[in-house]
Motif scaffolding. Structure first.
Motif, PDB file in Angstrom:
ATOM      1  N   GLY A  58       0.801  -1.228   0.000  1.00 53.07           N
ATOM      2  CA  GLY A  58       0.000   0.000   0.000  1.00 53.07           C
ATOM      3  C   GLY A  58       0.824   1.262   0.000  1.00 53.07           C
ATOM      4  O   GLY A  58       0.392   2.298   0.526  1.00 53.07           O
ATOM      5  N   ALA A  59       2.034   1.213  -0.588  1.00 53.49           N
ATOM      6  CA  ALA A  59       2.917   2.388  -0.622  1.00 53.49           C
ATOM      7  C   ALA A  59       2.545   3.272  -1.804  1.00 53.49           C
ATOM      8  O   ALA A  59       3.225   3.290  -2.833  1.00 53.49           O
ATOM      9  N   CYS A  60       1.468   4.034  -1.628  1.00 57.82           N
ATOM     10  CA  CYS A  60       0.947   4.844  -2.740  1.00 57.82           C
ATOM     11  C   CYS A  60       1.909   5.965  -3.122  1.00 57.82           C
ATOM     12  O   CYS A  60       2.068   6.289  -4.304  1.00 57.82           O
ATOM     13  N   HIS A  61       2.560   6.583  -2.120  1.00 59.23           N
ATOM     14  CA  HIS A  61       3.471   7.698  -2.392  1.00 59.23           C
ATOM     15  C   HIS A  61       4.619   7.258  -3.294  1.00 59.23           C
ATOM     16  O   HIS A  61       4.936   7.915  -4.297  1.00 59.23           O
ATOM     17  N   GLN A  62       5.251   6.124  -2.938  1.00 57.84           N
ATOM     18  CA  GLN A  62       6.348   5.610  -3.768  1.00 57.84           C
ATOM     19  C   GLN A  62       5.833   5.165  -5.136  1.00 57.84           C
ATOM     20  O   GLN A  62       6.512   5.325  -6.146  1.00 57.84           O
ATOM     21  N   GLY A  63       4.626   4.591  -5.153  1.00 59.35           N
ATOM     22  CA  GLY A  63       4.034   4.178  -6.422  1.00 59.35           C
ATOM     23  C   GLY A  63       3.837   5.347  -7.363  1.00 59.35           C
ATOM     24  O   GLY A  63       4.093   5.247  -8.573  1.00 59.35           O
ATOM     25  N   LYS A  64       3.395   6.487  -6.819  1.00 61.98           N
ATOM     26  CA  LYS A  64       3.223   7.693  -7.649  1.00 61.98           C
ATOM     27  C   LYS A  64       4.569   8.183  -8.191  1.00 61.98           C
ATOM     28  O   LYS A  64       4.670   8.640  -9.335  1.00 61.98           O
ATOM     29  N   TRP A  65       5.599   8.082  -7.342  1.00 62.29           N
ATOM     30  CA  TRP A  65       6.939   8.509  -7.777  1.00 62.29           C
ATOM     31  C   TRP A  65       7.423   7.645  -8.951  1.00 62.29           C
ATOM     32  O   TRP A  65       7.976   8.164  -9.923  1.00 62.29           O
ATOM     33  N   ILE A  66       7.184   6.329  -8.847  1.00 66.05           N
ATOM     34  CA  ILE A  66       7.584   5.424  -9.939  1.00 66.05           C
ATOM     35  C   ILE A  66       6.752   5.708 -11.180  1.00 66.05           C
ATOM     36  O   ILE A  66       7.273   5.685 -12.311  1.00 66.05           O
ATOM     37  N   HIS A  67       5.469   6.006 -11.001  1.00 69.66           N
ATOM     38  CA  HIS A  67       4.602   6.380 -12.130  1.00 69.66           C
ATOM     39  C   HIS A  67       5.171   7.609 -12.836  1.00 69.66           C
ATOM     40  O   HIS A  67       5.231   7.665 -14.076  1.00 69.66           O
ATOM     41  N   ASN A  68       5.617   8.572 -12.054  1.00 72.62           N
ATOM     42  CA  ASN A  68       6.219   9.782 -12.623  1.00 72.62           C
ATOM     43  C   ASN A  68       7.479   9.449 -13.418  1.00 72.62           C
ATOM     44  O   ASN A  68       7.703   9.978 -14.514  1.00 72.62           O
ATOM     45  N   PHE A  69       8.291   8.530 -12.863  1.00 70.80           N
ATOM     46  CA  PHE A  69       9.511   8.110 -13.570  1.00 70.80           C
ATOM     47  C   PHE A  69       9.170   7.431 -14.895  1.00 70.80           C
ATOM     48  O   PHE A  69       9.839   7.654 -15.915  1.00 70.80           O
ATOM     49  N   ILE A  70       8.120   6.614 -14.895  1.00 74.35           N
ATOM     50  CA  ILE A  70       7.691   5.924 -16.123  1.00 74.35           C
ATOM     51  C   ILE A  70       7.325   6.933 -17.207  1.00 74.35           C
ATOM     52  O   ILE A  70       7.721   6.798 -18.376  1.00 74.35           O
ATOM     53  N   LEU A  71       6.598   7.966 -16.812  1.00 76.34           N
ATOM     54  CA  LEU A  71       6.182   8.993 -17.780  1.00 76.34           C
ATOM     55  C   LEU A  71       7.388   9.762 -18.316  1.00 76.34           C
ATOM     56  O   LEU A  71       7.484  10.023 -19.525  1.00 76.34           O
ATOM     57  N   ARG A  72       8.331  10.116 -17.415  1.00 82.64           N
ATOM     58  CA  ARG A  72       9.505  10.887 -17.851  1.00 82.64           C
ATOM     59  C   ARG A  72      10.457  10.052 -18.692  1.00 82.64           C
ATOM     60  O   ARG A  72      11.151  10.579 -19.563  1.00 82.64           O
ATOM     61  N   SER A  73      10.510   8.740 -18.429  1.00 83.54           N
ATOM     62  CA  SER A  73      11.451   7.868 -19.147  1.00 83.54           C
ATOM     63  C   SER A  73      10.842   7.232 -20.388  1.00 83.54           C
ATOM     64  O   SER A  73      11.511   6.447 -21.061  1.00 83.54           O
ATOM     65  N   CYS A  74       9.583   7.550 -20.668  1.00 80.10           N
ATOM     66  CA  CYS A  74       8.896   7.013 -21.861  1.00 80.10           C
ATOM     67  C   CYS A  74       8.906   5.487 -21.885  1.00 80.10           C
ATOM     68  O   CYS A  74       9.169   4.871 -22.928  1.00 80.10           O
ATOM     69  N   LEU A  75       8.661   4.861 -20.720  1.00 81.21           N
ATOM     70  CA  LEU A  75       8.620   3.402 -20.653  1.00 81.21           C
ATOM     71  C   LEU A  75       7.256   2.846 -21.070  1.00 81.21           C
ATOM     72  O   LEU A  75       7.064   1.648 -21.149  1.00 81.21           O
ATOM     73  N   GLY A  76       6.307   3.712 -21.282  1.00 86.47           N
ATOM     74  CA  GLY A  76       4.994   3.293 -21.776  1.00 86.47           C
ATOM     75  C   GLY A  76       4.761   3.901 -23.137  1.00 86.47           C
ATOM     76  O   GLY A  76       5.646   4.571 -23.680  1.00 86.47           O
ATOM     77  N   PRO A  77       3.579   3.703 -23.717  1.00 86.06           N
ATOM     78  CA  PRO A  77       2.517   2.844 -23.186  1.00 86.06           C
ATOM     79  C   PRO A  77       2.820   1.363 -23.422  1.00 86.06           C
ATOM     80  O   PRO A  77       3.374   1.001 -24.447  1.00 86.06           O
TER      81      PRO A  77
END
Length: 751
Positions: free
Chosen positions: A473-492
């Motif tokens: 349930g570590a939502c704060h860290q999860g959001k940080w990783i989500h931000n990294f995914i967006l900045r690093s273009c690891l998606g979609p």
């Protein structure tokens, strides 16, 4: 008798002639053995030649000897031969020098090969081709092209063999274009060069040019067809590969084992078992069923399609197995969660006197990781060290994962720290190891170190971290990783998107979970089941059913996991009729056989609806063997509904097979106590004590800044215990005050 004087020693003419005749005869034998590939025979004959008083190696002897040393990986013997060549004064011979360059190339010793080339006084096309091949094999195309240009500058035109050796190391489109123009300029038109060009264009990702090259070939041989089929198979274009295969048969070109191997590889990538069965029939018809290469590809295909029994059947009936064959079977079993069988095959392989490769060791370690067999994993580690196989990066990566999954993080980190070279898999393994053992803070630190080392994280890295954030349930860290995914273009990406949906849903943020789901360009069964389960677990059963309806409208076919998520949503939201209908539809409309989990959901659903008798009848109908967990659900439901008769029957069933879970005995004791059967309460506690079982206290945890703090029932050992209790009491008082004021809401608004 006339005599010949050599270096101050006089020999009879007949003796010199005898020596020459013997040398010529032995050279002929060495040449024949070399052509037949009998390299041990070459070295035995060479050894006899050295012992013969009437024979002496000459310039025709050493090329075959050096070739044998290369093939048998006898580097030290090759060095000895080089010393003899220098002592005998043959080092200046261009043919021998070219053979020496090829020898050092075979052992990736570019420096020695170039030294031999530099000391040559006369360089012919063979020597130039040998040194160009040396650079090309080493991946040093800059120096390969430099030598290629230098050769032409000295007036020596390249041969087709020279260009073939250049093409073998090409990885960039501009280089293949340059060599293509050189082929046209020199008027080379042989099929071998055309096939090689075709393969290199495909390797550089230029399939259209490869197809054009194929169509322009005047005489297409089997290699031409195989090269293009393999090109399409490599990129996963099964449709084009099959079209070529059919066209090949129409043009009366018979496929070989290489053809079938490429086709099976493409089928395996798409997990298309039906097409695989058709191709398997063709393999049997064409007489390649016993071929090792084809057999290995078949085992890989069947394993990826979860048809391990058929793969094992093929493996057991194979006569001539090699290391690759054994490894493919072990790998297939590990992939299908049959680690115990994989280790038995590994044991059988060792008993059959086969020496495992690095890939085999990696698969065996993965099996140990699945079973958490740390002792066996250590033994395999020791075996790899004794065999000096630890320089292999995949083997070291498997060791990191194995020790981490066995909870031995210090050993895991030690292997990681001692690695001279690390790839992205190495970093993923150590990050995942700490994350999966609950050390989120340490795993995020290693994630940061990974980025500092200029190693770019991939989708596997972030998915692993998101899964851990979801589990705690570590939502704060999860959001940080989500931000990294967006900045690093690891998606979609479907996998990354699904991990984000799962993380936000398990952290209780359904709005974000839905946003991530809606932004995914594509959805598969896993992503749909994740969002359905997310809604179901948070009491939004109708939303879960609405998502299931949307899923059906997409045309995708639901699998057992999708139905399990939907039944879970029905169970947790009291949707009895819908859940029963869904269960029946799964069986009759989609021909999916209900698993234990599906049946458990229906029993839980009936129990929550107060239909305990119907739930027990369903249990007796669907379960052939007693299931302690399911009986536990029924027992709790009986206690709540005060169904004493059924409670007694279920309690007896649980007592019969002596479960090894202390919680079941606690349930039994509570059930007997609820009906005032005090004798049964005593028996349950006594049986539990006799088995040495202890009920673990209830516990929970809270995550803050990546640190997990557990809390146990009735424990006051936490250093901030009094502050925590004070805060909880304050929250309780405030909650009661809010509840009391709600009755006077109108007065509050007026005031």
């Amino acid at each position: 008798m006339s005599k010949i004087k050599v270096s101050g020693t006089q020999f009879p003419v007949r003796l010199v002639a005898a020596v020459a005749a013997t040398t010529k005869s032995l050279n002929a034998t060495i040449g024949r053995l070399s052509a037949e590939g009998s390299h041990h025979g070459v070295l035995h004959t060479f050894n006899s030649m050295l012992k013969f008083p009437t024979a002496s190696p000459d310039t025709f002897t050493y090329p075959s000897v050096l070739k044998a040393c290369t093939s048998l990986r006898f580097f030290s013997l090759g060095l000895s031969a080089h010393q003899r060549i220098i002592v005998s004064g043959f080092a200046s011979d261009s043919y021998i020098a070219s053979s020496l360059i090829s020898f050092y190339t075979g052992f990736k010793n570019t420096d020695f090969a170039v030294k031999v080339f530099d000391r040559m006084t006369h360089r012919n096309i063979v020597a130039w081709t040998a040194v160009i091949r040396c650079y090309s094999c080493a991946g040093d195309m800059k120096n390969a092209f430099f030598m290629f240009n230098s050769m032409q500058y000295e007036g020596i035109s390249p041969s087709s063999v020279t260009i073939l050796n250049m093409l073998s190391g090409v990885l960039e489109s501009i280089h293949v274009e340059m060599l293509h123009s050189c082929i046209i300029k020199n008027g080379f038109s042989d099929t071998v060069l055309g096939n090689c060009l075709l393969s290199v264009y495909a390797k550089c990702g230029r399939l259209e040019d490869a197809k054009l090259m194929f169509d322009q070939l005047d005489a297409k041989d089997l290699v031409s067809w195989n090269s293009l089929i393999n090109a399409y198979s490599t990129i996963g274009n099964l449709n084009e590969a099959l079209k070529l295969f059919c066209r090949m048969r129409q043009e009366c070109m018979q496929p070989d084992q290489q053809t079938f191997g490429s086709i099976l590889c493409a089928i395996a990538n798409e997990n298309n078992l039906e097409v695989g069965k058709v191709v398997h029939g063709q393999i049997v018809t064409n007489g390649f069923a016993s071929d090792k290469h084809v057999g290995t590809s078949l085992i890989t295909l069947l394993s990826r399609c979860a048809n391990v029994e058929q793969a094992q059947w093929i493996f057991d009936r194979a006569g001539d197995k090699d290391v690759v064959y054994w490894t493919s079977m072990i790998s297939g079993l590990v992939q299908n969660d049959s680690a115990d069988k994989a280790l038995l095959i590994f044991q059988e392989m060792l008993s059959s006197r086969f020496v495992p490769s690095g890939a085999t060791i990696a698969c065996a370690l993965a099996a140990c990781a699945q079973m958490a067999y740390s002792k066996l994993g250590r033994s395999i580690h020791g075996f790899a060290l004794r065999r000096r196989m630890m320089a292999d990066i995949p083997t070291q990566n498997s060791l990191i994962s194995m020790y981490a999954k066995c909870g031995l993080l210090e050993k895991s980190f030690q292997v990681f720290r001692e690695m001279k070279h690390r790839d992205v898999v190495s970093w993923n393994a150590i990050v995942a190891g700490y994350a999966q053992n609950g050390y989120l803070e340490k795993s995020l630190y290693l994630f940061h170190e990974m980025r500092l080392s200029q190693q770019l994280p991939d989708s596997v890295t972030v998915i692993c971290l998101l899964q851990v954030c979801a589990s705690i349930g570590a939502c704060h860290q999860g959001k940080w990783i989500h931000n990294f995914i967006l900045r690093s273009c690891l998606g979609p990406s479907i996998r990354v998107g699904t991990a984000l949906v799962d993380m936000y849903a398990k952290c209780g943020n359904l709005d974000y979970a839905r946003r991530c789901f809606d932004r995914m360009p594509q959805h598969d069964n896993v992503s749909w089941s994740t969002i359905i389960s997310g809604y179901g677990s948070h009491g939004q059963g109708n939303s879960a059913l609405a998502m299931f309806s949307r899923f059906l409208q997409t045309g995708l076919k639901p699998n057992d996991v999708v139905f399990l998520s939907t039944l879970y949503a029905c169970s947790h939201n009291g949707l009895l009729e819908t859940g029963i209908e869904m269960f029946e539809s799964m069986k009759h409309d989609y021909n999916i056989e209900p698993s234990i989990e599906h049946c458990g959901c229906i029993i839980d659903l009936l129990c929550r609806a107060g239909k305990v008798t119907e739930a027990y009848e369903f249990y007796k109908k669907m379960f052939t063997e007693p299931m302690a967990d399911v009986l536990g659900i029924l027992l709790d439901a009986c206690r709540i509904s005060r169904n004493e008769d059924l409670s007694r029957i279920i309690a007896q069933e649980i007592s019969k097979f002596e479960p090894d879970d202390a919680g079941k005995y606690v349930q039994l004791a509570h059930s007997f106590a609820a009906t005032e059967k005090w004798h049964g309460v005593g028996e349950a506690w006594a049986q539990m004590r006799s088995l040495g079982l202890k009920k673990l206290p209830g516990w929970s945890f809270v995550e803050m800044h990546g640190v997990i703090t557990p809390f146990f029932t009735s424990h006051n050992s936490h250093p901030q215990y009094h502050d925590i209790v004070a805060s909880l009491n304050g929250l309780t008082s405030e909650s009661k005050e809010v509840e009391s004021l709600s009755e006077f809401e109108d007065i509050v608004q007026v005031l």
